[in-house]
Design an enzyme around this catalytic site. Structure first.
Site, mmCIF file in Angstrom:
data_model
loop_
_atom_site.group_PDB
_atom_site.id
_atom_site.type_symbol
_atom_site.label_atom_id
_atom_site.label_comp_id
_atom_site.label_asym_id
_atom_site.label_seq_id
_atom_site.Cartn_x
_atom_site.Cartn_y
_atom_site.Cartn_z
ATOM 1 N N SER A 124 -2.843 -7.772 3.417
ATOM 2 C CA SER A 124 -3.259 -7.385 4.835
ATOM 3 C C SER A 124 -3.854 -8.636 5.783
ATOM 4 O O SER A 124 -3.183 -8.405 6.835
ATOM 5 C CB SER A 124 -4.416 -6.480 5.193
ATOM 6 O OG SER A 124 -3.935 -4.939 4.499
ATOM 7 N N LYS B 290 -18.984 -5.563 9.241
ATOM 8 C CA LYS B 290 -17.654 -6.351 9.041
ATOM 9 C C LYS B 290 -16.862 -5.815 10.021
ATOM 10 O O LYS B 290 -16.031 -4.974 9.634
ATOM 11 C CB LYS B 290 -17.277 -6.365 7.886
ATOM 12 C CG LYS B 290 -16.499 -7.668 7.677
ATOM 13 C CD LYS B 290 -16.007 -7.693 6.062
ATOM 14 C CE LYS B 290 -14.569 -7.929 5.917
ATOM 15 N NZ LYS B 290 -14.060 -7.647 4.612
ATOM 16 N N HIS C 69 0.893 -1.131 0.103
ATOM 17 C CA HIS C 69 -0.095 0.093 -0.167
ATOM 18 C C HIS C 69 0.809 1.175 0.148
ATOM 19 O O HIS C 69 0.460 2.147 -0.797
ATOM 20 C CB HIS C 69 -0.890 0.056 1.146
ATOM 21 C CG HIS C 69 -1.948 -1.058 1.371
ATOM 22 N ND1 HIS C 69 -1.853 -1.777 2.649
ATOM 23 C CD2 HIS C 69 -2.709 -1.343 0.453
ATOM 24 C CE1 HIS C 69 -3.093 -2.525 2.526
ATOM 25 N NE2 HIS C 69 -3.651 -2.395 1.047
ATOM 26 N N ARG D 295 -2.083 -6.567 -7.903
ATOM 27 C CA ARG D 295 -1.075 -7.440 -7.641
ATOM 28 C C ARG D 295 -0.692 -8.387 -8.716
ATOM 29 O O ARG D 295 0.499 -9.188 -8.851
ATOM 30 C CB ARG D 295 -0.962 -8.135 -6.273
ATOM 31 C CG ARG D 295 -0.837 -7.322 -5.064
ATOM 32 C CD ARG D 295 -1.411 -7.768 -3.809
ATOM 33 N NE ARG D 295 -2.650 -8.139 -3.947
ATOM 34 C CZ ARG D 295 -3.465 -8.493 -2.793
ATOM 35 N NH1 ARG D 295 -2.868 -8.920 -1.541
ATOM 36 N NH2 ARG D 295 -4.699 -8.748 -2.971
#
Ligand code: PNS
Length: 164
Positions: free
Chosen positions: A129, A42, A18, A91
């Site tokens: 993450s 969430k 990031h 990615r």
């Protein structure tokens, strides 16, 4: 007119992948707004406040970056801040499929909003993450995956009994 891009995400927590994207975007735009999704349905591992705190610390050397959070649809947030460029990192091909779908949905809902993709540095292509959370929760070393300025915080906050 100021060229602004919004870099939205969960940042639970921010990784070196990031950070690399934020630094590169800061060279391309007058201002980068990092927008953390606050999803009340969430629970993330880190609170939104903590994610923002870690982001601010990790990006302290980037002058033209600011931080915000949003709830609901990204396109509504884009309208509310008057921005029209969303930045997302890719990615690899696995990201491309879902990211392309999200960009197309966003474009259909808000035709003025464009999504720009930056390929992540290949050195960061395997970092996420969720992997950082898993490594930290099981006592592994997170320092190769998160910015150096926050690695001790992340390790402490993920440790089974964090010393808050
Ligand atoms: O870091 P992430 O979890 O990959 O980020 C995903 C994010 C926050 C960019 C995306 O889930 C999002 O924009 N959520 C807000 C709801 C929305 O607008 N969804 C797009 C229509 S499907």
């Amino acid at each position: 007119m100021e060229k602004i891009c919004v870099f939205p995400g969960s940042f639970d927590p921010v990784t070196i992948g990031h950070l690399d994207l934020i630094e590169r975007a800061a060279g391309l735009f007058d201002r980068v707004v990092v927008a953390v999704l606050h999803n009340p349905a969430k629970n993330g591992r880190f609170t939104v406040e903590k994610r923002l705190e870690l982001l601010e610390k990790a990006c302290a050397h980037v002058p033209n970056v600011s931080f915000d959070h949003f709830e609901g649809l990204l396109v509504d947030y884009m309208r509310s801040v008057g921005a029209c460029i969303v930045l997302r990192g890719l990615r690899g091909v696995r990201d491309f499929e879902s990211e392309c779908q999200m960009a197309q949905l966003n474009r259909q809902m808000a035709p003025g909003v464009e999504t720009l993709f930056l390929p992540t540095d290949p050195a960061h292509a395997h970092i996420s993450s969720s992997a950082v959370r898993e490594i930290g929760l099981f006592g592994g070393d997170v320092t190769p995956y998160v910015p150096a300025t926050i690695s001790a915080d992340v390790a402490r906050l993920l440790s089974p009994q964090p010393d808050r």
